[in-house]
Write a protein that holds these residues in place. Structure first.
Motif, PDB file in Angstrom:
ATOM      1  N   TYR A  63      -7.063   8.837  16.308  1.00 17.35           N
ATOM      2  CA  TYR A  63      -6.438   9.373  15.294  1.00 17.35           C
ATOM      3  C   TYR A  63      -6.202   7.852  14.337  1.00 17.35           C
ATOM      4  O   TYR A  63      -6.198   8.436  13.092  1.00 17.35           O
ATOM      5  N   ARG A  64      -5.748   7.278  14.774  1.00 17.58           N
ATOM      6  CA  ARG A  64      -5.401   6.322  13.769  1.00 17.58           C
ATOM      7  C   ARG A  64      -6.259   5.412  13.358  1.00 17.58           C
ATOM      8  O   ARG A  64      -6.236   5.058  11.431  1.00 17.58           O
ATOM      9  N   ASN A  65      -7.257   5.952  13.773  1.00 21.68           N
ATOM     10  CA  ASN A  65      -8.270   4.532  12.850  1.00 21.68           C
ATOM     11  C   ASN A  65      -9.732   5.870  12.184  1.00 21.68           C
ATOM     12  O   ASN A  65      -9.404   5.501  10.193  1.00 21.68           O
ATOM     13  N   LEU A  66      -8.677   7.301  12.481  1.00 21.17           N
ATOM     14  CA  LEU A  66      -9.907   7.858  11.023  1.00 21.17           C
ATOM     15  C   LEU A  66      -8.166   8.590   9.977  1.00 21.17           C
ATOM     16  O   LEU A  66      -8.904   8.585   8.714  1.00 21.17           O
ATOM     17  N   ARG A  67      -7.180   8.105  10.303  1.00 19.96           N
ATOM     18  CA  ARG A  67      -6.143   8.253   9.419  1.00 19.96           C
ATOM     19  C   ARG A  67      -7.379   6.958   8.290  1.00 19.96           C
ATOM     20  O   ARG A  67      -6.151   7.358   7.217  1.00 19.96           O
ATOM     21  N   ASN A  68      -6.279   6.070   8.966  1.00 27.43           N
ATOM     22  CA  ASN A  68      -6.932   4.905   7.919  1.00 27.43           C
ATOM     23  C   ASN A  68      -8.573   4.936   6.853  1.00 27.43           C
ATOM     24  O   ASN A  68      -7.791   4.733   5.299  1.00 27.43           O
ATOM     25  N   GLN A  69      -9.443   6.174   7.134  1.00 29.06           N
ATOM     26  CA  GLN A  69     -10.177   5.825   6.408  1.00 29.06           C
ATOM     27  C   GLN A  69      -9.895   7.053   5.617  1.00 29.06           C
ATOM     28  O   GLN A  69     -10.113   7.303   4.719  1.00 29.06           O
ATOM     29  N   LEU A  70      -8.664   7.782   5.906  1.00 30.00           N
ATOM     30  CA  LEU A  70      -8.450   9.203   4.811  1.00 30.00           C
ATOM     31  C   LEU A  70      -7.600   8.714   3.975  1.00 30.00           C
ATOM     32  O   LEU A  70      -7.615   8.723   2.954  1.00 30.00           O
ATOM     33  N   GLU A  71      -6.708   7.298   4.355  1.00 36.37           N
ATOM     34  CA  GLU A  71      -5.924   6.957   3.586  1.00 36.37           C
ATOM     35  C   GLU A  71      -6.682   6.115   2.507  1.00 36.37           C
ATOM     36  O   GLU A  71      -6.344   6.127   1.046  1.00 36.37           O
ATOM     37  N   GLN A  72      -7.717   5.494   2.727  1.00 33.77           N
ATOM     38  CA  GLN A  72      -8.631   4.415   2.063  1.00 33.77           C
ATOM     39  C   GLN A  72      -9.208   5.553   0.687  1.00 33.77           C
ATOM     40  O   GLN A  72      -9.581   5.715  -0.234  1.00 33.77           O
ATOM     41  N   LEU A  73      -9.225   7.250   1.714  1.00 36.03           N
ATOM     42  CA  LEU A  73      -9.502   7.925   0.466  1.00 36.03           C
ATOM     43  C   LEU A  73      -8.594   8.910  -0.768  1.00 36.03           C
ATOM     44  O   LEU A  73      -9.109   9.861  -1.518  1.00 36.03           O
ATOM     45  N   GLY A  74      -6.834   8.236  -0.452  1.00 40.59           N
ATOM     46  CA  GLY A  74      -5.945   8.907  -1.239  1.00 40.59           C
ATOM     47  C   GLY A  74      -5.451   9.899  -0.515  1.00 40.59           C
ATOM     48  O   GLY A  74      -4.364  10.254  -0.919  1.00 40.59           O
ATOM     49  N   ILE A  75      -5.694  10.231   0.637  1.00 36.51           N
ATOM     50  CA  ILE A  75      -5.276  11.258   1.281  1.00 36.51           C
ATOM     51  C   ILE A  75      -3.608  10.143   2.046  1.00 36.51           C
ATOM     52  O   ILE A  75      -3.916   9.107   2.609  1.00 36.51           O
ATOM     53  N   ARG A  76      -1.825  11.171   1.723  1.00 37.38           N
ATOM     54  CA  ARG A  76      -0.460  10.896   1.860  1.00 37.38           C
ATOM     55  C   ARG A  76      -1.117  11.348   3.173  1.00 37.38           C
ATOM     56  O   ARG A  76      -0.698  12.440   2.587  1.00 37.38           O
ATOM     57  N   PHE A  77      -0.090  11.007   4.541  1.00 40.04           N
ATOM     58  CA  PHE A  77       0.362  11.399   5.424  1.00 40.04           C
ATOM     59  C   PHE A  77       1.699  12.146   5.310  1.00 40.04           C
ATOM     60  O   PHE A  77       3.353  11.077   5.155  1.00 40.04           O
ATOM     61  N   LEU A  78       2.156  13.241   5.739  1.00 37.49           N
ATOM     62  CA  LEU A  78       3.717  13.207   6.293  1.00 37.49           C
ATOM     63  C   LEU A  78       4.202  13.136   7.511  1.00 37.49           C
ATOM     64  O   LEU A  78       5.312  12.652   7.601  1.00 37.49           O
ATOM     65  N   ASP A  82      -0.819  13.397  16.104  1.00 39.20           N
ATOM     66  CA  ASP A  82      -2.509  13.163  15.104  1.00 39.20           C
ATOM     67  C   ASP A  82      -3.075  14.260  14.750  1.00 39.20           C
ATOM     68  O   ASP A  82      -4.328  15.171  14.346  1.00 39.20           O
ATOM     69  N   THR A  83      -2.636  15.868  14.813  1.00 41.46           N
ATOM     70  CA  THR A  83      -2.880  17.565  14.158  1.00 41.46           C
ATOM     71  C   THR A  83      -2.641  16.701  12.967  1.00 41.46           C
ATOM     72  O   THR A  83      -3.879  17.426  12.514  1.00 41.46           O
ATOM     73  N   GLU A  84      -1.758  16.184  11.782  1.00 41.54           N
ATOM     74  CA  GLU A  84      -2.634  15.987  10.621  1.00 41.54           C
ATOM     75  C   GLU A  84      -3.535  15.717  10.306  1.00 41.54           C
ATOM     76  O   GLU A  84      -4.202  15.913   9.046  1.00 41.54           O
ATOM     77  N   VAL A  85      -3.242  14.312  10.917  1.00 40.06           N
ATOM     78  CA  VAL A  85      -5.080  13.860  10.617  1.00 40.06           C
ATOM     79  C   VAL A  85      -6.448  14.599  10.973  1.00 40.06           C
ATOM     80  O   VAL A  85      -7.151  14.757  10.450  1.00 40.06           O
TER      81      VAL A  85
END
Length: 592
Positions: A63-78, A82-85
């Motif tokens: 999930y950390r790798n997937l999160r990095n990909q999503l953050e590069q697309l501008g998504i911000r996490f709260l 891994d559920t939010e990812v």
């Protein structure tokens, strides 16, 4: 439904419902906090716009790798979990994104705007997911018991699945023992149109790679397995390990020491004081392994009185599974959950690294098939006259010879199915066998990986551990490792004996003492237990002529098996345990 499966998540409960004209949607979740226990991670989890809601069971290890990909697309996490990812990954990629997930998972994603549902299950079938459709409702749940608790699905049994159980120890997915309940297959997703009730199941896992003649790369396997162990040690709660003293769990312990920063709590079942001809001395080696690799060992002593816990264990099962290791896992999990929130298990190693006696025997059969068919009558005659009862010399060897001779059939498929079968006189359909693109041995491994592993080993592991709110993780089931092993032929995996790849890796870590001993199964000495007075009383409890199951099972055959076992002529402990579990399960399930 929520009340019936409360044991799966002791750390919080939440349910939501919505109305759509004359229809309704309900979504509920019991939380088992392993990563980021903050309230922000509660489920069902809503998307930022309130359109989507996710209920998720399991862990996404990458999930950390997937999160990095999503953050590069501008998504911000709260949150940090891994559920939010997973929620944002599904919103971004839909079902097409499932191939990127590495972990164990079962999830349901509800779209309130389109009134549709997407549900999926991990590639290996580690986490369960069942569903049912009725004229009144469409239901899905982590356990069949939850679906039945709705009162909307009848408890009608399928006789053909009873035959499958008496032959292979478990029902055959995607069907279940219940006529109207189905199991979502591994590596698949289901899309439901909530307005029309139409649903479609499709695979997302890529087709299995064709085995090649290339040799195993020990370096690649070692690197992938170490990474898997490191990933699955991730948690915000203590993580332990089920240690048997065999190759699989001892190698995991050695690797956990390499990648971890502190001793791993280990848990073992000790058979001290039990008959050595039936039990295992794995616990002796488990003690050695714990000392060698710095584990904090907790021992649970196995005693015959544990048979009294059979009803409590069976109550945790959705469907009967004739595996004595399940009761051990159930009892061990009850102890472990007092110290840790998750445990590592060696499940999957035998199926993916060719570790069972039947794999070696089947390869011998394929190599010598022509002359074996000629001498089979003689071998069978000799083996049939050799008793394999209690305290017999060479008992294990006689049992293997008897099983081998009785299993020889005209086709490789039928022969391998016989290697796996119990000794009931049943004619049940053979389980699915892959096409001619694979060799006989590769097909046998495929069959074990997609049937026995999922419907027996993983099913009892999940239900026995989650009955106590303990998460069980399986590092040998990793996407990268599976991709590597799928391309290796069965003959290569057996080139230096059963599970030689794992043996070599353990020997490189000073584990020769564990690799040079004979393989012992993780189970109970059921045979002798069922011969004494307490065991006999337990067996006699199923011999009620009016029992509904005797409409499908021959009472005469059952009495004959009991007589042969208790006289000491045959060891039919596995078959009698299968009957005990089936009858106890039926009585409990139908009484609810």
């Amino acid at each position: 439904m929520m009340t019936r499966i409360r044991h799966r998540g002791p750390h919080g409960t939440r349910q939501l419902n919505w109305e759509f004209g004359q229809g309704q949607a309900w979504l509920g979740h019991h939380r088992l906090s392993i990563l980021d226990p903050s309230p922000a991670n509660s489920q069902p989890m809503a998307s930022p716009d309130g359109r989507f809601f996710l209920a998720f069971n399991g862990e996404i290890y990458n999930y950390r790798n997937l999160r990095n990909q999503l953050e590069q697309l501008g998504i911000r996490f709260l949150t940090q979990g891994d559920t939010e990812v997973l929620l944002h990954w599904l919103l971004r990629h839909g079902a097409n994104g499932l191939t990127a997930l590495d972990g164990m998972f079962a999830f349901v994603l509800v779209d309130l705007h389109t009134r549709s549902v997407l549900m999926g299950r991990d590639r290996f079938g580690i986490k369960p997911l069942f569903y049912a459709a009725t004229p009144q409702a469409w239901l899905a749940c982590s356990e069949i018991k939850g679906i039945l608790a709705s009162g909307l699905v009848a408890r009608d049994l399928r006789p053909d699945q009873l035959d499958q159980y008496l032959r292979f120890r478990h029902a055959e997915k995607p069907d279940t023992l219940f006529r109207d309940v189905f199991e979502l297959p591994e590596g698949c997703y289901l899309q439901l149109n909530g307005s029309t009730g139409e649903s479609k199941v499709q695979p997302f896992a890529p087709p299995a790679r064709q085995p090649e003649t290339e040799p195993v790369s020990l370096d690649r396997v070692e690197k992938l397995l170490l990474a898997s162990v490191e990933d699955q040690l991730q948690a915000d709660v203590p993580v332990g390990l089920f240690l048997s003293g065999g190759v699989d769990s001892t190698l995991l312990l050695a690797m956990a020491k390499e990648v971890g920063n502190q001793p791993v709590p280990a848990f073992v079942m000790s058979l001290e004081g039990e008959p050595t001809t039936y039990g295992s001395d794995d616990w002796v080696f488990a003690r050695k392994a714990a000392k060698q690799f710095g584990a904090e060992l907790t021992e649970v002593v196995v005693r015959q009185e544990m048979l009294a816990e059979l009803d409590r264990y069976v109550a945790a099962l959705d469907q009967p599974i004739a595996d004595g290791a399940g009761l051990l896992t159930f009892l061990l999990s009850e102890v472990a959950v007092k110290q840790v929130g998750a445990v590592l298990s060696g499940a999957g190693a035998d199926e993916w690294f060719a570790g069972y006696h039947r794999h070696w025997a089947f390869e011998r059969y394929l190599l010598h098939r022509p002359w074996l068919r000629l001498v089979q009558p003689l071998i069978k005659k000799i083996a049939g006259r050799l008793p394999d009862g209690p305290a017999r010399p060479f008992r294990k060897e006689i049992r293997l010879l008897r099983k081998f001779s009785a299993s020889l059939q005209t086709s490789p498929e039928a022969t391998f199915h016989q290697f796996r079968s119990l000794a009931f006189d049943r004619i049940a359909p053979s389980q699915q066998w892959p096409g001619e693109a694979k060799s006989g041995l590769d097909s046998a491994l495929w069959q074990d990986r997609h049937h026995y592993l999922i419907s027996d080993v993983l099913a009892v592991s999940d239900q026995a551990s989650m009955a106590h709110g303990l998460e069980l993780r399986v590092p040998y089931l990793n996407v990268g490792l599976a991709n590597e092993l799928e391309a290796i032929s069965g003959h290569e995996l057996l080139r230096h004996g059963r599970k030689w790849v794992l043996r070599r890796l353990l020997e490189q870590r000073g584990g020769q003492i564990y690799t040079q001993r004979k393989k012992e199964g993780f189970g109970l000495p059921i045979g002798p237990w069922l011969r004494n007075q307490a065991g006999n009383t337990l067996i006699q409890s199923i011999l009620q002529a009016s029992h509904p199951l005797f409409a499908w099972i021959s009472e005469t055959e059952v009495r004959s098996m009991i007589r042969l076992h208790q006289s000491g002529q045959r060891d039919l402990g596995a078959e009698l345990l299968a009957l005990l579990i089936l009858f106890r399960w039926y009585d409990q399930m139908m009484a609810e």
